[in-house]
Design a protein around this motif. Structure first.
Motif, PDB file in Angstrom:
ATOM      1  N   LYS A  61       0.866  -1.181   0.000  1.00 17.54           N
ATOM      2  CA  LYS A  61       0.000   0.000   0.000  1.00 17.54           C
ATOM      3  C   LYS A  61       0.900   1.227   0.000  1.00 17.54           C
ATOM      4  O   LYS A  61       1.867   1.293   0.756  1.00 17.54           O
ATOM      5  N   CYS A  64      -3.313   6.463   1.175  1.00 22.49           N
ATOM      6  CA  CYS A  64      -4.702   6.724   0.805  1.00 22.49           C
ATOM      7  C   CYS A  64      -5.032   8.190   1.047  1.00 22.49           C
ATOM      8  O   CYS A  64      -4.453   8.828   1.914  1.00 22.49           O
ATOM      9  N   LYS A  73      -9.142   6.953  -1.967  1.00 20.36           N
ATOM     10  CA  LYS A  73      -8.356   6.624  -3.157  1.00 20.36           C
ATOM     11  C   LYS A  73      -7.001   6.155  -2.662  1.00 20.36           C
ATOM     12  O   LYS A  73      -6.254   6.923  -2.043  1.00 20.36           O
ATOM     13  N   CYS A  74      -6.702   4.883  -2.909  1.00 17.37           N
ATOM     14  CA  CYS A  74      -5.482   4.267  -2.368  1.00 17.37           C
ATOM     15  C   CYS A  74      -4.611   3.726  -3.490  1.00 17.37           C
ATOM     16  O   CYS A  74      -5.114   3.286  -4.521  1.00 17.37           O
ATOM     17  N   GLY A  75      -3.317   3.749  -3.251  1.00 18.49           N
ATOM     18  CA  GLY A  75      -2.363   3.253  -4.226  1.00 18.49           C
ATOM     19  C   GLY A  75      -1.776   1.915  -3.827  1.00 18.49           C
ATOM     20  O   GLY A  75      -1.614   1.614  -2.657  1.00 18.49           O
ATOM     21  N   VAL A  85       2.214   2.985  -9.885  1.00 18.69           N
ATOM     22  CA  VAL A  85       1.317   2.905  -8.737  1.00 18.69           C
ATOM     23  C   VAL A  85      -0.101   2.812  -9.274  1.00 18.69           C
ATOM     24  O   VAL A  85      -0.551   3.688 -10.006  1.00 18.69           O
ATOM     25  N   LYS A  87      -3.977   3.052  -8.747  1.00 26.24           N
ATOM     26  CA  LYS A  87      -4.869   3.771  -7.827  1.00 26.24           C
ATOM     27  C   LYS A  87      -6.272   3.190  -7.922  1.00 26.24           C
ATOM     28  O   LYS A  87      -6.778   2.958  -9.027  1.00 26.24           O
ATOM     29  N   TYR A  88      -6.868   2.951  -6.755  1.00 29.94           N
ATOM     30  CA  TYR A  88      -8.220   2.419  -6.679  1.00 29.94           C
ATOM     31  C   TYR A  88      -9.015   3.239  -5.668  1.00 29.94           C
ATOM     32  O   TYR A  88      -8.457   3.732  -4.693  1.00 29.94           O
TER      33      TYR A  88
END
Length: 101
Positions: A61, A64, A73-75, A85, A87-88
């Protein structure tokens, strides 16, 4: 007489406030484990990163950012060095997270 004996409720109140603050911490961004569990069920990412064991071994991770109520939104990036990276956006639904398209 020590300070604890003169004001016993002050110490108890401080402990209660600390416990309440720690309880609130669980409502924030998803942990790395929660992210990987959620991504394991997300088809496109599973094809990119592999199964859950591979994700845990080779990915990490990256952080976020809050994007709204119960959404972050986290990488996710490779542990092996500088790379792309991914991103989701993760949204909490009840006690579980899901990936937003």
């Amino acid at each position: 007489m020590t300070a604890e004996h003169r004001h016993p409720y002050r110490f108890c109140t401080a402990i209660m406030v600390l416990l309440l603050m720690l309880t609130a911490c669980g409502k924030g961004e998803p942990t790395e484990a929660e992210m990987f569990d959620t991504l394991n069920d997300f088809g496109p990412t599973k094809r990119l990163l592999g199964d859950l064991a591979t994700m845990r071994a080779e990915a990490r991770k990256t952080g976020c950012e809050n994007t709204g109520e119960n959404a972050y939104k986290c990488g996710v990036a490779s542990k092996a060095g500088k790379s792309l990276v991914l991103k989701y956006i993760f949204a909490r639904e009840g006690d579980k997270w899901r990936v937003l398209p």
